[in-house]
Design an enzyme around this catalytic site. Structure first.
Site, PDB file in Angstrom:
ATOM      1  N   ASP A   7       0.785  -1.242   0.000  1.00 62.73           N
ATOM      2  CA  ASP A   7       0.000   0.000   0.000  1.00 62.73           C
ATOM      3  C   ASP A   7       0.817   1.294   0.000  1.00 62.73           C
ATOM      4  O   ASP A   7       1.762   1.427   0.777  1.00 62.73           O
ATOM      5  CB  ASP A   7      -0.868   0.104   1.260  1.00 62.73           C
ATOM      6  CG  ASP A   7      -1.651  -1.136   1.601  1.00 62.73           C
ATOM      7  OD1 ASP A   7      -2.483  -1.056   2.520  1.00 62.73           O
ATOM      8  OD2 ASP A   7      -1.419  -2.196   0.987  1.00 62.73           O
ATOM      9  N   GLN A  23       4.140   0.613   2.271  1.00 62.22           N
ATOM     10  CA  GLN A  23       4.289  -0.587   3.085  1.00 62.22           C
ATOM     11  C   GLN A  23       5.401  -1.429   2.484  1.00 62.22           C
ATOM     12  O   GLN A  23       5.382  -1.741   1.281  1.00 62.22           O
ATOM     13  CB  GLN A  23       2.981  -1.389   3.083  1.00 62.22           C
ATOM     14  CG  GLN A  23       1.808  -0.606   3.621  1.00 62.22           C
ATOM     15  CD  GLN A  23       1.740  -0.668   5.127  1.00 62.22           C
ATOM     16  OE1 GLN A  23       1.272  -1.641   5.686  1.00 62.22           O
ATOM     17  NE2 GLN A  23       2.226   0.368   5.794  1.00 62.22           N
ATOM     18  N   TRP A  31       4.590 -10.449   2.153  1.00 65.07           N
ATOM     19  CA  TRP A  31       4.122  -9.494   3.151  1.00 65.07           C
ATOM     20  C   TRP A  31       4.532  -9.907   4.547  1.00 65.07           C
ATOM     21  O   TRP A  31       4.471 -11.064   4.922  1.00 65.07           O
ATOM     22  CB  TRP A  31       2.591  -9.404   3.063  1.00 65.07           C
ATOM     23  CG  TRP A  31       1.990  -8.431   4.001  1.00 65.07           C
ATOM     24  CD1 TRP A  31       1.810  -7.112   3.799  1.00 65.07           C
ATOM     25  CD2 TRP A  31       1.469  -8.704   5.310  1.00 65.07           C
ATOM     26  NE1 TRP A  31       1.209  -6.540   4.890  1.00 65.07           N
ATOM     27  CE2 TRP A  31       0.985  -7.500   5.829  1.00 65.07           C
ATOM     28  CE3 TRP A  31       1.357  -9.866   6.093  1.00 65.07           C
ATOM     29  CZ2 TRP A  31       0.400  -7.395   7.078  1.00 65.07           C
ATOM     30  CZ3 TRP A  31       0.785  -9.761   7.340  1.00 65.07           C
ATOM     31  CH2 TRP A  31       0.317  -8.527   7.831  1.00 65.07           C
ATOM     32  N   TRP A  66       1.381   0.012   9.824  1.00 68.64           N
ATOM     33  CA  TRP A  66       0.515  -0.165   8.656  1.00 68.64           C
ATOM     34  C   TRP A  66       0.068   1.153   8.048  1.00 68.64           C
ATOM     35  O   TRP A  66       0.589   2.212   8.367  1.00 68.64           O
ATOM     36  CB  TRP A  66      -0.674  -1.048   9.034  1.00 68.64           C
ATOM     37  CG  TRP A  66      -0.278  -2.470   9.271  1.00 68.64           C
ATOM     38  CD1 TRP A  66       0.918  -3.064   8.989  1.00 68.64           C
ATOM     39  CD2 TRP A  66      -1.095  -3.495   9.852  1.00 68.64           C
ATOM     40  NE1 TRP A  66       0.908  -4.384   9.362  1.00 68.64           N
ATOM     41  CE2 TRP A  66      -0.314  -4.683   9.873  1.00 68.64           C
ATOM     42  CE3 TRP A  66      -2.400  -3.547  10.329  1.00 68.64           C
ATOM     43  CZ2 TRP A  66      -0.803  -5.897  10.379  1.00 68.64           C
ATOM     44  CZ3 TRP A  66      -2.883  -4.748  10.821  1.00 68.64           C
ATOM     45  CH2 TRP A  66      -2.098  -5.901  10.842  1.00 68.64           C
ATOM     46  N   THR A  67      -0.940   1.096   7.225  1.00 69.37           N
ATOM     47  CA  THR A  67      -1.313   2.218   6.375  1.00 69.37           C
ATOM     48  C   THR A  67      -1.822   3.436   7.147  1.00 69.37           C
ATOM     49  O   THR A  67      -2.463   3.315   8.183  1.00 69.37           O
ATOM     50  CB  THR A  67      -2.375   1.717   5.380  1.00 69.37           C
ATOM     51  OG1 THR A  67      -1.720   0.802   4.496  1.00 69.37           O
ATOM     52  CG2 THR A  67      -3.001   2.831   4.567  1.00 69.37           C
ATOM     53  N   ARG A 130      -8.662  -0.174  10.788  1.00 72.64           N
ATOM     54  CA  ARG A 130      -7.388   0.230  10.210  1.00 72.64           C
ATOM     55  C   ARG A 130      -7.534   1.205   9.045  1.00 72.64           C
ATOM     56  O   ARG A 130      -8.609   1.361   8.482  1.00 72.64           O
ATOM     57  CB  ARG A 130      -6.590  -1.000   9.749  1.00 72.64           C
ATOM     58  CG  ARG A 130      -7.303  -1.936   8.778  1.00 72.64           C
ATOM     59  CD  ARG A 130      -6.456  -3.188   8.512  1.00 72.64           C
ATOM     60  NE  ARG A 130      -7.067  -4.105   7.562  1.00 72.64           N
ATOM     61  CZ  ARG A 130      -7.885  -5.089   7.874  1.00 72.64           C
ATOM     62  NH1 ARG A 130      -8.214  -5.299   9.139  1.00 72.64           N
ATOM     63  NH2 ARG A 130      -8.400  -5.883   6.935  1.00 72.64           N
ATOM     64  N   ASP A 219     -11.856  -5.959   1.058  1.00 72.52           N
ATOM     65  CA  ASP A 219     -11.058  -7.118   1.438  1.00 72.52           C
ATOM     66  C   ASP A 219     -11.561  -8.374   0.716  1.00 72.52           C
ATOM     67  O   ASP A 219     -10.784  -9.228   0.311  1.00 72.52           O
ATOM     68  CB  ASP A 219     -11.197  -7.303   2.957  1.00 72.52           C
ATOM     69  CG  ASP A 219      -9.984  -7.948   3.598  1.00 72.52           C
ATOM     70  OD1 ASP A 219     -10.072  -8.304   4.782  1.00 72.52           O
ATOM     71  OD2 ASP A 219      -8.951  -8.110   2.929  1.00 72.52           O
TER      72      ASP A 219
END
Lengths: 522, 168
Positions: A7, A23, A31, A66-67, A130, A219
């Site tokens: 991301d 990321q 990942w 994270w983002t 998130r 998702d």
């Protein structure tokens, strides 16, 4: 060294530089172990790597930084809110800011001692919280608002928060919006677009002549969806213009492989710019050999489509054109049904292609009704009276490998022609360990318009824009033969009835070098 | 008369806990394309008896996939010596199994434990694909000595994807 990039994070323009964070797993092409990598550019095209901005070194982000998104305050301070994954695997929101605002490179970042500033609220799962957005001002101008995607059951939602200092937040009643059946909303984005002006708008702008875009990365199906609507700042609610095309069930930014995208307001050139993650569609065994996985798309500017009134337009930023060097042009090429014409070009694997097609109206009127769906069509081999016609990129001389990017006009039951815009990867490579499907959707064609495609080809990435950016398809292509100068570009018309006239211009694109910033020379 | 009551109570509670776990496995496995394989693989692992959430079931399946890929590597190493004429295909298979062990499985474990299940889905979808790639590298299915391994790996991976999708 193997790496994985996903991301885009916290994009912003500050003090002469565009910043992009993303990321990044420095240890592997998969990942995990997520840090914030950092790159800067003067022109969105030539990038320089900087040291990592943030690493997972606190209890609250030890499982991943994270983002997140950046908000630039009127006094010039930058607030970066991001999701941390804690030591006990709870998703929390955290605040960070530059250590030194007078450093134009924004090298060092400080995590606020009050972190985490937000925990999952009651009723929200600890793993469903998130990707906080850029903040916008409340109507009184004394508070900031952000929204955070989540889910309740299978309903995708976006939570509303208000804050004065980015440290203490109030959870507001109700959601910014929700859509049943769409699942978890990742990377929510929320921003205004002008219905009348040419420029992008700062995230806080609201008023007449403005619509708001609400976007979510789903998702469940790994696609980015958006919808246009109206934002009520008093109720803090957004309503779609067309509930049948609501977030998650209607329009997509991109009908190919494109996810976790995020916009920012570029106050330097007054544009709304979109970044997106393009993941690999080849097998992991190949990614390990390559040593890397994941790329960022070419940044796109976003404006409201005044001609249709119900979608946005995306277009590669104008700075991309600075990479254009020599060009070839072919005007008014006649393509009778069943024709395919190879084009002599330099650098066919690194090209900017702009093409427009004309088709006789009468042929459309006389054609029979039929239905079409890019993904079920079987690709460009299957012929109809009014399509497919378009270009072939990354084809080899014998066409043992080819990627057609095409239009297919199909008259619906009501006699109105639907134009489909597709990218056919079915025969894109002789390799068996790459994904091969047909991407696409319908694209509105306004009365009097020709059928136009702009396609940016960069070896294994093709980004194609139809009708000035009304529909976009990003494809990952892994040819084994159609590589570098062995690749070919063709015009084709595989329709059975329609005669098509094409005009095409193809530029060779220079390479945009990316190096580490020479920090030792400062 | 309290004794038997207490024993009954304990047995009853134990029975209820067993029933709850049974239900978790059963309901979860119904979300997969191969219910029987899902249930049998989970039951074969001692930790399934105490599993309380779908993530744990996912991790058990990912572990089974890792073992299957490891057995694939052992099989390849034996076959390479006995069948030099199949070397190219066997090399591809080894690369594919190693990708499962070194990339797909660790990615799925990281994703399941850290709470971003879609990366686990990517990893397990790739594991199924690697099995197909290995199988496809032989001239014909009849020629592939690894068909049983690849079939198992593929099935297990699609079952894992089914479980992971529950978490999305």
């Amino acid at each position: 060294m193997t790496i994985s990039a996903t991301d885009p994070n916290g994009p912003l323009y500050y003090n002469g530089w565009y910043h992009l964070f993303y990321q990044y797993n420095p240890d592997s092409a998969i990942w995990g172990n997520i840090t914030w990598a950092h790159a800067i550019s003067k022109d969105l095209i030539h990038w320089l790597h900087l040291p990592f901005a943030m690493v997972p070194d606190q209890w609250y982000d030890i499982n991943g930084v994270w983002t997140g998104s950046a908000t630039i305050l009127p006094d010039g301070r930058i607030m970066m809110i991001y999701t941390g994954d804690t030591y006990d695997v709870v998703q929390v929101q955290c605040l960070a800011y530059p250590a030194n605002l007078s450093d134009p490179l924004l090298l060092k970042w400080v995590k606020d001692p009050s972190n985490p500033v937000l925990f999952p609220p009651p009723g929200i799962g600890p793993k469903d919280f998130r990707d906080p957005t850029t903040a916008w001002l409340s109507p009184d101008g004394d508070k900031w608002r952000i929204t955070i995607g989540s889910k309740i059951g299978k309903t995708g939602i976006s939570l509303n928060y208000e804050t004065k200092d980015f440290i203490k937040y109030d959870l507001m009643d109700g959601f910014l919006h929700q859509v049943p059946g769409t699942g978890m909303w990742e990377c929510v984005d929320f921003y205004p677009v002008s219905m009348v002006g040419q420029n992008g708008l700062d995230t806080s702008v609201n008023g007449p002549g403005i619509k708001h875009v609400l976007k979510a990365s789903l998702d469940d199906d790994k696609n980015d969806y958006y919808a246009l609507g109206t934002y009520d700042p008093i109720k803090n609610k957004w309503t779609p213009d067309d509930p049948e095309l609501d977030v998650g069930i209607g329009l997509r930014y991109d009908y190919g492989k494109y996810y976790a995208s995020k916009t920012f307001y570029d106050q330097h050139k007054k544009r709304r710019i979109l970044w997106g993650w393009i993941r690999e569609t080849d097998a992991e065994s190949l990614d390990l050999l390559k040593g890397w996985a994941g790329v960022q798309s070419i940044p796109r500017s976003i404006v409201f489509d005044k001609k249709t009134g119900n979608n946005i337009l995306q277009w590669p930023v104008e700075e991309v054109e600075s990479l254009r060097s020599s060009s070839v042009e072919f005007k008014d090429v006649t393509l009778v049904p069943g024709s395919i014409i190879p084009l002599e070009v330099h650098s066919p694997s690194q090209a900017d292609i702009v093409v427009s097609f004309d088709i006789d109206k009468k042929t459309i009127e006389e054609a029979a009704n039929m239905s079409y769906d890019c993904s079920k069509s079987g690709g460009a081999v299957n012929r109809g009276p009014l399509g497919p016609f378009g270009i072939i990129v990354l084809g080899d001389e014998t066409l043992s490998e080819l990627t057609p990017i095409y239009f297919y006009i199909a008259k619906a039951y009501n006699g109105k022609p639907d134009t489909h815009f597709c990218a056919d990867e079915l025969r894109s490579s002789k390799a068996s360990d790459v994904e091969k499907i047909v991407y696409g959707s319908t694209v509105p064609v306004v009365e009097g318009e020709k059928y136009t495609i702009r396609s940016l080809v960069d070896h294994s990435i093709v980004e194609s824009f139809a009708q000035g950016g009304r529909s976009v398809i990003t494809s990952r292509i892994y040819p084994t033969k159609a590589i570098n100068d062995a690749a070919r570009i063709f015009l084709f018309n595989n329709a059975t009835k329609a005669k098509v006239t094409a005009s095409i211009k193809i530029w060779k694109m220079d390479t945009a070098d990316i190096h580490p910033f020479p920090l030792d020379q400062i | 008369m309290k004794f038997p009551l207490i024993i009954l109570a304990i047995l009853h509670l134990h029975g209820i806990t067993q029933l709850k776990d049974q239900t978790l496995i059963e309901t979860s496995c119904r979300n997969t394309p191969n219910y029987e394989l899902c249930v049998s693989t989970l039951h074969a692992s001692p930790s399934s008896a105490t599993a309380t959430d779908v993530e744990e079931l996912g991790l058990i399946l990912v572990d089974a996939i890792k073992s299957k890929a490891e057995s694939g590597v052992s099989a390849v190493d034996k076959l390479r010596r006995l069948h030099p004429e199949l070397r190219e295909a066997l090399d591809q298979c080894r690369m594919s199994y190693i990708a499962v062990i070194k990339a797909d499985v660790p990615e799925a474990v990281a994703a399941l434990t850290k709470g971003i299940p879609k990366f686990a889905e990517f990893g397990m979808a790739d594991a199924a694909w690697e099995a197909e790639i290995c199988e496809g590298s032989f001239e014909s299915a009849a020629e592939s000595p690894l068909s049983p391994v690849n079939k198992d790996l593929h099935e297990l991976a699609t079952v894992a994807v089914g479980i992971i999708k529950i978490l999305l």
